[in-house]
Design an enzyme around this catalytic site. Structure first.
Site, PDB file in Angstrom:
ATOM      1  N   ASP A 167       2.844  -1.185   1.382  1.00  0.00           N
ATOM      2  CA  ASP A 167       2.727  -1.998   2.595  1.00  0.00           C
ATOM      3  C   ASP A 167       1.463  -2.870   2.531  1.00  0.00           C
ATOM      4  OD1 ASP A 167       0.844  -0.036   2.959  1.00  0.00           O
ATOM      5  OD2 ASP A 167       1.496   0.533   4.975  1.00  0.00           O
ATOM      6  N   SER A 168       0.671  -2.703   1.456  1.00  0.00           N
ATOM      7  CA  SER A 168      -0.448  -3.618   1.209  1.00  0.00           C
ATOM      8  C   SER A 168       0.072  -5.044   1.039  1.00  0.00           C
ATOM      9  CB  SER A 168      -1.237  -3.188  -0.035  1.00  0.00           C
ATOM     10  OG  SER A 168      -0.366  -2.947  -1.122  1.00  0.00           O
ATOM     11  N   ASP A 186       7.342   1.905   0.059  1.00  0.00           N
ATOM     12  CA  ASP A 186       6.386   2.419   1.053  1.00  0.00           C
ATOM     13  C   ASP A 186       6.980   2.326   2.459  1.00  0.00           C
ATOM     14  OD1 ASP A 186       3.926   3.525   1.475  1.00  0.00           O
ATOM     15  OD2 ASP A 186       2.776   1.663   1.219  1.00  0.00           O
ATOM     16  N   LYS A 215       7.517   6.568   0.012  1.00  0.00           N
ATOM     17  CA  LYS A 215       6.161   7.114   0.176  1.00  0.00           C
ATOM     18  C   LYS A 215       5.789   7.017   1.642  1.00  0.00           C
ATOM     19  CE  LYS A 215       2.188   4.760  -1.035  1.00  0.00           C
ATOM     20  NZ  LYS A 215       1.424   4.745   0.221  1.00  0.00           N
ATOM     21  N   GLU A 251      -6.303   8.801  -1.819  1.00  0.00           N
ATOM     22  CA  GLU A 251      -7.061   7.533  -1.798  1.00  0.00           C
ATOM     23  C   GLU A 251      -8.494   7.740  -1.318  1.00  0.00           C
ATOM     24  OE1 GLU A 251      -4.915   4.304  -0.005  1.00  0.00           O
ATOM     25  OE2 GLU A 251      -6.653   2.975  -0.022  1.00  0.00           O
TER      26      GLU A 251
HETATM   27  O1  KIV Z   1       0.202  -0.023   0.024  1.00  0.00           O
HETATM   28  C1  KIV Z   1      -0.448   0.262  -1.000  1.00  0.00           C
HETATM   29  O2  KIV Z   1      -0.733  -0.569  -1.859  1.00  0.00           O
HETATM   30  C2  KIV Z   1      -0.863   1.656  -1.168  1.00  0.00           C
HETATM   31  C3  KIV Z   1      -1.836   1.919  -2.272  1.00  0.00           C
HETATM   32  C4  KIV Z   1      -3.189   1.671  -1.765  1.00  0.00           C
HETATM   33  C5  KIV Z   1      -1.663   3.292  -2.839  1.00  0.00           C
HETATM   34  O3  KIV Z   1      -0.462   2.505  -0.432  1.00  0.00           O
END
Ligand code: KIV
Length: 276
Positions: A46-47, A85, A115, A184
């Site tokens: 979700d980044s 995610d 995730k 993290e």
């Molecule tokens: O969304 C993302 O990129 C993440 C990473 C920081 C593991 O959850």
């Protein structure tokens, strides 16, 4: 050519002490580049809220955003394990909501697992999603979706109590059926302790060298995103500079007329007198 990792390989790698690597991708082209590399796992995180959509954090990302981005990644990376995610608000309300959205994500995108962020409190949800036939990767430590509650983007597990809680979180998620856990932003000794406490791989991002797998955001490690660089990110390339230099060269040649030369033109002669 690399062989796609299976869910069973995650546990086997841990048993054998074999390390692996994990990066993000949010589009077809990047996914196909990762697929050509030796990296074993892709996260459509979700980044993407910050990196692809220009948001200030991940909170506003929706299920639709995630589905839209996971689909092309799955297409572009057939030999790489792809993680989808779960965005904020898609699983936090109830177990029913979480199972429904996890099922939707898998059905609509074909990714290999979901995730979700959270420790002990989310273990019943993880169990329910696993019981619904979907593999779940956990995410503990700094969990960006609730960074405000954690007091901002800061290192977690910095006291014996909070480190003990992270170990509890990891054990509960493992018990609930999670096949691996992202950890993290924790001190490296805490990364080691969490990894030693469970039999599933701990995938560290800013969690030091003693975990089972290293995770980084592709756009960070390749220097694409901009000036923001967390302490745990090592720059392996300056792709942004390569791209800006290439664009500037194109701009220069487009203005001077150097581009397109005959090499890049269709050179067949056409009798234009007969045009009218
Ligand atoms: O969304 C993302 O990129 C993440 C990473 C920081 C593991 O959850």
């Amino acid at each position: 050519m690399k062989k796609k990792m299976s869910i069973l390989d995650f546990k086997r790698y841990k048993e054998e002490g074999r390390k692996f690597a994990y990066v993000t991708a949010y589009d077809y082209t990047t996914a196909s580049i990762v697929n050509d590399s030796d990296v074993e796992v892709i996260l459509v995180g979700d980044s993407l809220g910050m990196i692809m959509l220009g948001y200030k954090d991940t909170v506003a990302v929706t299920m639709e955003d995630m589905i839209h981005h996971i689909r092309p990644v799955v297409k572009g990376a057939p030999d790489t394990f792809v993680v989808g995610d779960m965005p904020f608000g898609s699983y936090n309300k109830s177990i029913e909501q979480g199972v429904k959205n996890a099922t939707r994500m898998i059905k609509k995108t074909g990714c290999d697992c979901v995730k979700l962020e959270g420790g002990v409190k989310y273990a019943p949800l993880v169990r329910a999603i696993v019981d619904a036939g979907i593999s779940v990767m956990g995410h503990i430590g700094l969990t960006p979706q609730n960074a405000t509650q954690l007091g901002g983007f800061r290192v977690q597990g910095g006291t014996p109590e909070s480190a003990r809680q992270l170990i509890e979180d990891a054990k509960e998620l493992e018990q609930a059926g999670a096949f691996s856990i992202v950890l993290e932003c924790v001190p490296k000794v805490v990364g080691k302790a969490v990894s030693e406490a469970v039999k599933i791989p701990i995938l560290g991002i800013g969690a030091g060298p003693f975990v089972d797998c290293q995770v980084l955001v592709t756009q960070d490690l390749l220097g694409m995103y901009g000036d923001f660089k967390p302490k745990f990110v090592k720059l392996y390339a300056n792709v942004r500079k390569v791209m800006v230099d290439g664009l500037n060269q194109f701009h220069k040649e487009a203005l001077s007329g150097e581009f397109p030369s005959d090499e890049y033109s269709f050179n067949k002669e056409v009798d234009l007198d007969k045009l009218y």
